[in-house]
Design a protein around this motif. Structure first.
Motif, PDB file in Angstrom:
ATOM      1  N   TYR A   1       7.876  -2.366  -6.888  1.00  0.00           N
ATOM      2  CA  TYR A   1       6.810  -2.590  -5.908  1.00  0.00           C
ATOM      3  C   TYR A   1       5.479  -2.819  -6.631  1.00  0.00           C
ATOM      4  O   TYR A   1       4.699  -3.691  -6.237  1.00  0.00           O
TER       5      TYR A   1
ATOM      6  N   TYR B   1      -4.314  -7.309   2.593  1.00  0.00           N
ATOM      7  CA  TYR B   1      -2.944  -7.081   3.039  1.00  0.00           C
ATOM      8  C   TYR B   1      -2.019  -7.066   1.828  1.00  0.00           C
ATOM      9  O   TYR B   1      -1.894  -8.054   1.127  1.00  0.00           O
ATOM     10  N   VAL B   2      -1.399  -5.918   1.596  1.00  0.00           N
ATOM     11  CA  VAL B   2      -0.519  -5.762   0.434  1.00  0.00           C
ATOM     12  C   VAL B   2       0.892  -5.477   0.920  1.00  0.00           C
ATOM     13  O   VAL B   2       1.111  -4.563   1.715  1.00  0.00           O
ATOM     14  N   THR B   3       1.856  -6.221   0.442  1.00  0.00           N
ATOM     15  CA  THR B   3       3.249  -5.995   0.833  1.00  0.00           C
ATOM     16  C   THR B   3       4.187  -6.251  -0.342  1.00  0.00           C
ATOM     17  O   THR B   3       3.894  -7.069  -1.215  1.00  0.00           O
TER      18      THR B   3
ATOM     19  N   LEU C   1       7.041  -7.474   0.234  1.00  0.00           N
ATOM     20  CA  LEU C   1       7.756  -8.699   0.615  1.00  0.00           C
ATOM     21  C   LEU C   1       7.185  -9.860  -0.196  1.00  0.00           C
ATOM     22  O   LEU C   1       6.033  -9.828  -0.618  1.00  0.00           O
TER      23      LEU C   1
ATOM     24  N   ARG D   1       0.123 -12.752   2.710  1.00  0.00           N
ATOM     25  CA  ARG D   1       0.916 -12.810   3.933  1.00  0.00           C
ATOM     26  C   ARG D   1       2.399 -12.957   3.606  1.00  0.00           C
ATOM     27  O   ARG D   1       2.763 -13.741   2.735  1.00  0.00           O
ATOM     28  N   PRO D   2       3.250 -12.205   4.308  1.00  0.00           N
ATOM     29  CA  PRO D   2       4.685 -12.288   4.021  1.00  0.00           C
ATOM     30  C   PRO D   2       5.224 -13.694   4.282  1.00  0.00           C
ATOM     31  O   PRO D   2       4.947 -14.284   5.323  1.00  0.00           O
TER      32      PRO D   2
END
Lengths: 385, 287
Positions: free
Chosen positions: A98, A233-235, A237, A244-245
């Motif tokens: 991650y 925005y952290v992901t 994915l 953005r995913p």
């Protein structure tokens, strides 16, 4: 700022203690950990020192939580670290990925013990080399440093933070129970002697819109840390430059992962670090890292005394791996040996690097004891007989 | 048409418009939770820039990210609260909220939930309990009612559900409440209280998943599920006088805990000040 330990002076301390002190000097102000032999002394030192430097050291409920909290703190803007050993290192693998995917700077110390499983908790090993490099799933790259002395554990901890911040990546300090528990003389520089690196922050709102975009053309995006009003925005994915995913778009995934890998691999010259000893005319080249490199160094001296042209390549960084360097050395060598405390891990990287230009042998030792120089000398002399 | 709706919907200013419409199924309770949360933020006049929203993996995790427009950390499965712990310690002045599901927070992440409550760290957790692993196709969850049908208990569930609110209450949280998506106004009030409480707060929201849970358990439509919530909900004041047998299969709603208790990041900073003073290190005038 005053430090709760001597700076600009030498001290006689354990490797684990040196790692904790160096982390604090490097600017680490968040530590999260879980007790484990032989890394607990890092945690204990951090617990003692952190409140004295306006920092935080907390105990989490497990190692998964430790690295998770470290990632959270890094996004909150702190230089952050955790330390563990084999079983905990295995638990951290998912969140290590991650950190790679979200380009989160952090330092993860693995004081290696003998595995697999609970293994020999108090004894040293180098069995986690491949896990450190490839343990988390999916394509990736990261940085793995390997100290051989307590002084190196100190110096490389500072370097680990600098590399993590510079390349916005997790860095693994891969040491072992020998270095971690050994006491040696360590010089801790004055803070003003240190060159410290801090992560790039966005200079304006526009830059902050691209937390994962190569906005400076150096493959390392500025990091819009939390709490500054960026609404980042952290992901984990697959995501585009704005975060953005984008989970089904092949080209977005390819672009993201290739950049994350390239920011490490393209900067190999900056990251890779090694030392050589008597290598220029060496016919027999020993390659080693960490605690074993010290036995290997002695072995080279012994071999030279007996008229055998031996030399040493001591790797201070095992990933990214300089395959070209190994090939160049292989061209001038008759035989290469990898000495390591496992059943052959770095050996495979060296073999690939040697590219058939020299024969590569493995001098392996497991069970918790470091190779003696004599063992290495005997093995090489036997082969030459 | 979509654009029109978003301009008329007042809470749209709290959402990442480019991420809409949501990926949630028609009739999902997730939208109700998102709406309630946005309303709570709005009523408290919290600037979303002073908010960090953290989530794990699953349908309910998407309520927080990508949809809510704040700093958002969409983490690994089960670990949202542990990530949020690092965020809160690093940014003690910000509101840190975790929104995620029952499988994520009480199943795989149950350990973090219990220990964050024990630590009483000032994080607000909105736990959306829909009794099922929705995103992966309707597998049994640690919250699935005894006897229910799921894709991995196709004959019937022989396990007993975890009582999340009760567990977190006994673990030491400062504020614990449970509502359902039928009790929207009470839910908004509880989220507001949870956000204002200094300490660990949990709002468990029983939510409908007609697609993965309801249709396999004789509740095909969202309305049927909401009717079930309405009929089966027992206020905690009434539940206190009922036997375990009488409470079997019921949803106890209301506030379980609302108490003042030392909070973790405050204690942490108090300790740092104490220690720094005692050893006269750090501080402005220290060299």
């Amino acid at each position: 700022m005053r430090y709760p330990f001597p700076v600009g002076a030498a001290d006689f301390i354990q490797g684990d203690e040196a790692i904790a002190r160096a982390a604090i000097l490097a600017g680490c102000r968040f530590y999260a950990g879980y007790p484990i032999t032989p890394a607990s002394e890092i945690f204990e030192a951090m617990s003692l020192y952190m409140p004295l430097v306006d920092g935080v050291s907390i105990q989490m409920e497990d190692e998964i939580g430790s690295i998770a909290a470290v990632i959270g703190a890094s996004w909150a803007g702190a230089k952050a670290m955790t330390a563990t050993s084999g079983p905990g290192f295995s638990l951290m693998m998912e969140n290590l990925g991650y950190a790679v995917m979200t380009e989160t700077p952090l330092v993860l110390v693995n004081v290696q013990r003998s595995g697999p499983s609970t293994g020999q908790p108090t004894l040293a090993a180098q069995g986690d080399v491949m896990q450190a490099i490839w343990g988390t799933h999916g394509d990736h790259s990261l940085i793995v440093l390997t100290p051989a002395t307590v002084q190196e554990a100190f110096d490389m901890t500072i370097r680990a933070f600098n590399l993590a911040e510079k390349y916005r990546t997790p860095v693994i300090l891969l040491t072992d129970a020998e270095v971690g528990h050994m006491r040696e003389r360590v010089y801790a520089p004055n803070p003003d002697e240190l060159e410290l690196v801090y992560r790039k922050l966005p200079v304006n709102e526009e830059e902050a819109k691209y937390p994962f975009g190569d906005v400076h053309g150096d493959l390392v995006p500025p990091m819009p840390i939390f709490g500054k009003g960026y609404r980042t925005y952290v992901t984990g994915l697959t995501h585009d430059e704005r975060g953005r995913p984008k989970t089904v778009e092949a080209e977005v995934h390819e672009k993201l992962i290739k950049r994350i890998v390239a920011k490490i691999e393209n900067n190999k010259k900056d990251i890779v670090d090694y030392e050589t000893y008597e290598l220029d005319d060496a016919e027999i080249v020993l390659i080693s890292f960490g605690i074993v490199a010290r036995s290997a160094m002695r072995a080279v001296k012994e071999l030279r005394k007996e008229g055998i042209k031996a030399g040493l390549l001591k790797l201070n960084v095992v990933w990214p791996f300089d395959f070209e360097l190994i090939e160049k050395i292989a061209e001038n060598a008759e035989r290469m040996y990898v000495a390591e405390m496992n059943l052959g891990q770095l050996y495979h990287l060296v073999k690939e690097g040697a590219n058939g230009k020299a024969e590569v042998g493995l001098i392996s030792r497991i069970g918790g004891e470091v190779h003696t120089p004599g063992e290495i000398v005997e093995r090489i002399k036997n082969d030459l007989r | 048409m979509a654009k029109q709706i978003y301009t008329k919907y007042e809470m749209a200013r709290y959402l990442r418009k480019e991420a809409l419409p949501t990926a949630l199924c028609p009739g999902c309770g997730g939208g109700t939770v998102l709406n309630a949360f946005a309303n709570a933020i709005d009523q408290l006049k919290i600037d979303p820039r002073d908010l960090v929203v953290v989530s794990g993996i699953g349908c309910s995790a998407w309520i927080a990210s990508p949809y809510f427009l704040a700093d958002t950390l969409h983490t690994t499965h089960g670990r949202a609260i542990a990530f949020a712990t690092g965020v809160k310690v690093g940014l003690p002045d910000k509101k840190v909220v975790v929104i995620s599901g029952d499988g994520d927070l009480a199943g795989i992440g149950g350990n973090h939930l219990i220990h964050a409550a024990r630590r009483n760290i000032d994080i607000t957790v909105i736990l959306v309990n829909n009794f099922i692993y929705g995103m992966t196709g309707g597998q049994v969850a640690p919250t699935t009612p005894f006897g229910a049908i799921t894709t991995t208990t196709p004959y019937r569930n022989i396990e007993h559900p975890l009582k999340i609110a009760e567990t977190v209450a006994s673990a030491g949280a400062s504020y614990v409440a449970r509502w359902t998506t039928f009790h929207v106004y009470q839910l908004i009030e509880s989220i507001k209280k949870a956000l204002n409480v200094k300490g660990f707060s949990l709002v468990e929201v029983i939510s409908q998943c007609p697609v993965q849970f309801g249709r396999r358990n004789r509740m095909k439509t969202p309305a049927e599920m909401l009717r079930w919530f309405s009929k089966n909900s027992i206020p905690i004041s009434k539940a206190k006088n009922m036997s375990p047998e009488e409470l079997e299969g019921k949803i106890v709603i209301g506030e379980f805990v609302n108490k003042e208790k030392p909070e973790f990041t405050e204690e942490l900073n108090k300790l740092i000040d104490e220690v720094a003073q005692y050893y006269s290190l750090g501080g402005e005038d220290a060299d």
